[in-house]
Design a protein around this motif. Structure first.
Motif, PDB file in Angstrom:
ATOM      1  N   ALA A 153       0.812  -1.236   0.000  1.00  0.00           N
ATOM      2  CA  ALA A 153       0.000   0.000   0.000  1.00  0.00           C
ATOM      3  C   ALA A 153       0.834   1.270   0.000  1.00  0.00           C
ATOM      4  N   LEU A 154       1.792   1.353  -0.900  1.00  0.00           N
ATOM      5  CA  LEU A 154       2.575   2.587  -1.068  1.00  0.00           C
ATOM      6  C   LEU A 154       2.008   3.327  -2.275  1.00  0.00           C
ATOM      7  N   MET A 155       1.325   4.446  -2.002  1.00  0.00           N
ATOM      8  CA  MET A 155       0.589   5.158  -3.045  1.00  0.00           C
ATOM      9  C   MET A 155       1.405   6.330  -3.589  1.00  0.00           C
ATOM     10  N   VAL A 156       1.340   6.526  -4.903  1.00  0.00           N
ATOM     11  CA  VAL A 156       1.940   7.689  -5.563  1.00  0.00           C
ATOM     12  C   VAL A 156       0.929   8.230  -6.556  1.00  0.00           C
ATOM     13  N   LYS A 157       1.122   9.476  -6.962  1.00  0.00           N
ATOM     14  CA  LYS A 157       0.282  10.044  -8.012  1.00  0.00           C
ATOM     15  C   LYS A 157       1.102  10.054  -9.283  1.00  0.00           C
ATOM     16  N   ALA A 158       0.659   9.289 -10.291  1.00  0.00           N
ATOM     17  CA  ALA A 158       1.529   9.068 -11.435  1.00  0.00           C
ATOM     18  C   ALA A 158       0.739   8.582 -12.634  1.00  0.00           C
ATOM     19  N   ASP A 159       1.462   8.482 -13.756  1.00  0.00           N
ATOM     20  CA  ASP A 159       0.958   7.831 -14.949  1.00  0.00           C
ATOM     21  C   ASP A 159       1.330   6.356 -14.860  1.00  0.00           C
ATOM     22  N   LEU A 160       0.334   5.500 -14.793  1.00  0.00           N
ATOM     23  CA  LEU A 160       0.555   4.069 -14.563  1.00  0.00           C
ATOM     24  C   LEU A 160       1.493   3.469 -15.599  1.00  0.00           C
ATOM     25  N   ASN A 161       1.234   3.739 -16.872  1.00  0.00           N
ATOM     26  CA  ASN A 161       2.040   3.140 -17.931  1.00  0.00           C
ATOM     27  C   ASN A 161       3.489   3.605 -17.885  1.00  0.00           C
ATOM     28  N   GLN A 162       3.701   4.878 -17.559  1.00  0.00           N
ATOM     29  CA  GLN A 162       5.071   5.387 -17.518  1.00  0.00           C
ATOM     30  C   GLN A 162       5.862   4.758 -16.379  1.00  0.00           C
ATOM     31  N   LEU A 163       5.239   4.579 -15.203  1.00  0.00           N
ATOM     32  CA  LEU A 163       5.944   3.924 -14.105  1.00  0.00           C
ATOM     33  C   LEU A 163       6.216   2.459 -14.421  1.00  0.00           C
ATOM     34  N   GLN A 164       5.280   1.801 -15.101  1.00  0.00           N
ATOM     35  CA  GLN A 164       5.538   0.422 -15.536  1.00  0.00           C
ATOM     36  C   GLN A 164       6.757   0.379 -16.443  1.00  0.00           C
ATOM     37  N   MET A 165       6.848   1.379 -17.332  1.00  0.00           N
ATOM     38  CA  MET A 165       7.985   1.442 -18.246  1.00  0.00           C
ATOM     39  C   MET A 165       9.307   1.558 -17.492  1.00  0.00           C
ATOM     40  N   VAL A 166       9.343   2.413 -16.461  1.00  0.00           N
ATOM     41  CA  VAL A 166      10.570   2.603 -15.684  1.00  0.00           C
ATOM     42  C   VAL A 166      10.958   1.306 -14.979  1.00  0.00           C
ATOM     43  N   ALA A 167      10.003   0.687 -14.282  1.00  0.00           N
ATOM     44  CA  ALA A 167      10.292  -0.555 -13.554  1.00  0.00           C
ATOM     45  C   ALA A 167      10.739  -1.656 -14.507  1.00  0.00           C
ATOM     46  N   LEU A 168      10.033  -1.815 -15.625  1.00  0.00           N
ATOM     47  CA  LEU A 168      10.380  -2.840 -16.605  1.00  0.00           C
ATOM     48  C   LEU A 168      11.779  -2.617 -17.158  1.00  0.00           C
ATOM     49  N   ASN A 169      12.105  -1.362 -17.465  1.00  0.00           N
ATOM     50  CA  ASN A 169      13.411  -1.053 -18.039  1.00  0.00           C
ATOM     51  C   ASN A 169      14.539  -1.377 -17.063  1.00  0.00           C
ATOM     52  N   LEU A 170      14.359  -1.017 -15.790  1.00  0.00           N
ATOM     53  CA  LEU A 170      15.418  -1.256 -14.800  1.00  0.00           C
ATOM     54  C   LEU A 170      15.634  -2.752 -14.574  1.00  0.00           C
ATOM     55  N   ILE A 171      14.546  -3.504 -14.484  1.00  0.00           N
ATOM     56  CA  ILE A 171      14.692  -4.952 -14.229  1.00  0.00           C
ATOM     57  C   ILE A 171      15.250  -5.656 -15.462  1.00  0.00           C
ATOM     58  N   ASN A 172      14.802  -5.267 -16.657  1.00  0.00           N
ATOM     59  CA  ASN A 172      15.356  -5.863 -17.879  1.00  0.00           C
ATOM     60  C   ASN A 172      16.844  -5.548 -18.020  1.00  0.00           C
ATOM     61  N   ASN A 173      17.223  -4.300 -17.675  1.00  0.00           N
ATOM     62  CA  ASN A 173      18.642  -3.944 -17.720  1.00  0.00           C
ATOM     63  C   ASN A 173      19.451  -4.818 -16.760  1.00  0.00           C
ATOM     64  N   ALA A 174      18.885  -5.069 -15.575  1.00  0.00           N
ATOM     65  CA  ALA A 174      19.577  -5.907 -14.601  1.00  0.00           C
ATOM     66  C   ALA A 174      19.737  -7.332 -15.131  1.00  0.00           C
ATOM     67  N   MET A 175      18.697  -7.857 -15.794  1.00  0.00           N
ATOM     68  CA  MET A 175      18.778  -9.221 -16.334  1.00  0.00           C
ATOM     69  C   MET A 175      19.809  -9.292 -17.462  1.00  0.00           C
ATOM     70  N   ASP A 176      19.872  -8.238 -18.271  1.00  0.00           N
ATOM     71  CA  ASP A 176      20.899  -8.194 -19.307  1.00  0.00           C
ATOM     72  C   ASP A 176      22.292  -8.142 -18.688  1.00  0.00           C
ATOM     73  N   ALA A 177      22.429  -7.437 -17.539  1.00  0.00           N
ATOM     74  CA  ALA A 177      23.737  -7.285 -16.902  1.00  0.00           C
ATOM     75  C   ALA A 177      24.263  -8.606 -16.343  1.00  0.00           C
ATOM     76  N   VAL A 178      23.365  -9.469 -15.856  1.00  0.00           N
ATOM     77  CA  VAL A 178      23.824 -10.730 -15.239  1.00  0.00           C
ATOM     78  C   VAL A 178      23.802 -11.895 -16.228  1.00  0.00           C
ATOM     79  N   GLU A 179      23.404 -11.633 -17.465  1.00  0.00           N
ATOM     80  CA  GLU A 179      23.223 -12.718 -18.423  1.00  0.00           C
ATOM     81  C   GLU A 179      24.501 -13.523 -18.656  1.00  0.00           C
ATOM     82  N   GLY A 180      25.638 -12.857 -18.712  1.00  0.00           N
ATOM     83  CA  GLY A 180      26.884 -13.559 -19.036  1.00  0.00           C
ATOM     84  C   GLY A 180      27.623 -14.095 -17.839  1.00  0.00           C
TER      85      GLY A 180
END
Length: 482
Positions: free
Chosen positions: A363-390
């Motif tokens: 229950a941590l609430m913010v005022k935001a654009d849902l899709n844009q925050l999804q984009m940020v979270a997705l990008n950071l986690i995907n970047n992390a997965m790319d970083a540990v891939e090798g």
């Protein structure tokens, strides 16, 4: 005429006092150094004529010396005031006027001290006044020709009328057609004083005209500047709207580009509970046919329900993630959003042998654009997965969401090789990437999204020296809305 000349001088002094006072109040909207100097010049001339008119009433040192000091001050400050109309750098000119005024007072004092006749004293005084009036005429003509200001023309007429009055008086006492003494009556005295009075009226009207035209020009410039500012603001609003639209488009585009990878992993994950549902259903049928085992029937049914719920959660998360949202900011449960992203990416992480962990405060609430925050979270986690891939060993990615003071903090860390030191300063710049096939837009877009949300995104080092990206957003709740 029955009015004695001394009284005329006193009337002239009063007249010269009232004129600068009128100018001072008439220029209240645009009063500056030029106005003050013009008024000081008028008051100086007024005091000069007053002390001359009081000759015989006040001590001679006041009438003979102090009066002419005020005359020098009056004419000098009036000319300096007009010169400010064309240039503010008049330091050298002020020194020249001071030198001329000092020479005038010193020579007049010597004439008085040596008992020179009043004829020579009058010639010296009128010579100085003619010189300063010619200077006034030259300045006013320059103002009119260069600035096309009608006030300059009126001041030029002021100088001409003063010159006419002085010349009439000089002709009068030189040819003995008029009075030789200062107070001796004569037509030349009356004509001279009349022309000087008319000249000063025109000059002060001209000065007011100068200031009013300058005020109008200033107001016009302000209006133009305000119109230009309004135009720029409209352009800026259009640019900001285009930027927001670009971010929304890029956000959706990035999601679409990620769909192929995620759909494969999600399909694999869904197949498992669906297969389990089929097996349990077949077992249920077998039990019913053979022995009618109620206990076995109940257990198989519970497994079916659990696996069905698992499949429903995955599908629900996928649908929510790819919904196109509004550009308006709304209240968003960031805990739920990060949980959905985590569940969506978890199957892909398992396929690649990545240990993906999440610690999410509820229950941590913010005022935001849902899709844009999804984009940020997705990008950071995907970047992390790319970083540990090798990596040959363990591949660890940690997601933490928690509250700190009045901020909501999202941290994504990995034990990959990290960002090269020469890329740290530019990691959030457009088209800057550490990936072999990256476009360099993800982190730039993430920072732009954070800026629009009054948030921040930073590259840090974790406790175990791992790469850590931290996102900070203002918390949104009834307690903090004010």
């Amino acid at each position: 005429m029955n009015i004695d000349i001394a009284s005329l001088y006193l009337i002239l002094a009063l007249f010269f006092f009232l004129l600068p006072v009128a100018v001072f109040f008439a220029t209240s909207e645009f009063r500056d150094r030029q106005v003050y100097w013009w008024c000081v010049g008028g008051l100086g001339t007024s005091l000069g004529f007053m002390f001359v008119g009081l000759r015989g009433v006040v001590p001679d040192i006041v009438s003979f010396y102090l009066a002419h000091v005020f005359f020098a001050i009056g004419f000098s400050f009036r000319s300096l005031s007009l010169r400010l109309e064309m240039s503010i750098n008049i330091h050298r000119t002020a020194l020249i006027y001071a030198a001329i005024g000092s020479i005038y007072v010193i020579v007049f004092s010597l004439l008085v001290y040596t008992n020179a006749s009043e004829f020579y004293r009058l010639n010296w005084v009128h010579g100085y006044l003619v010189l300063m009036s010619l200077d006034l005429l030259w300045i006013s003509q320059s103002i009119y020709h260069e600035l096309k200001n009608k006030g300059g023309k009126l001041i030029a007429w002021m100088a001409i009328f003063i010159l006419i009055g002085l010349l009439v008086r000089m002709v009068g006492y030189t040819t003995e057609l008029g009075g030789v003494g200062v107070f001796e009556k004569g037509t030349d005295q009356y004509i001279g004083i009349f022309f000087i009075m008319i000249g000063y009226v025109l000059g002060n009207f001209g000065f007011i005209q100068l200031r009013l035209e300058k005020l109008w020009e200033y107001k016009k410039a302000v209006d133009v500047q305000l119109a230009d500012t309004r135009s720029k603001n409209l352009t800026l609003e259009e640019i900001l709207e285009e930027k927001n639209e670009l971010m929304r488009t890029l956000s959706l585009s990035a999601k679409a580009n990620s769909m192929g990878t995620m759909l494969g992993a999600i399909a694999h994950e869904i197949n498992q509970p669906l297969g389990a549902i089929r097996i349990n259903a077949e077992m249920l049928l077998a039990l019913i046919r053979k022995s009618g085992d109620r206990e076995g029937f109940q257990e198989a049914l519970e497994h079916i329900l659990q696996d069905n719920e698992r499949a429903a959660v995955v599908v629900s998360s996928l649908r929510k993630f790819f919904i196109k949202g509004s550009s308006e900011f709304v209240s968003v449960d960031l805990s739920e959003l990060i949980g959905d992203v985590y569940r969506i990416l978890l199957p892909e992480a398992r396929l690649h042998g990545v240990n993906l962990r999440a610690e999410i405060e509820p229950a941590l609430m913010v005022k935001a654009d849902l899709n844009q925050l999804q984009m940020v979270a997705l990008n950071l986690i995907n970047n992390a997965m790319d970083a540990v891939e090798g990596l040959a060993g363990e591949k660890n990615i940690s997601i933490r969401l928690y509250q700190q003071d009045k901020r909501v903090i999202l941290e994504v860390s990995d034990n990959g090789p990290g960002v090269p030191s020469d890329r740290v300063a530019t990691i959030f710049e457009l088209f800057n990437t550490t990936k072999e096939f990256g476009m360099g837009m993800g982190l730039w877009l993430s920072r732009a999204i954070m800026d629009s949300h009054e948030g921040t995104i930073s590259l840090l080092k974790g406790p175990a020296n791992e790469t850590l990206f931290q996102v900070s957003l203002p918390i949104y709740s009834l307690a903090y809305q004010n």
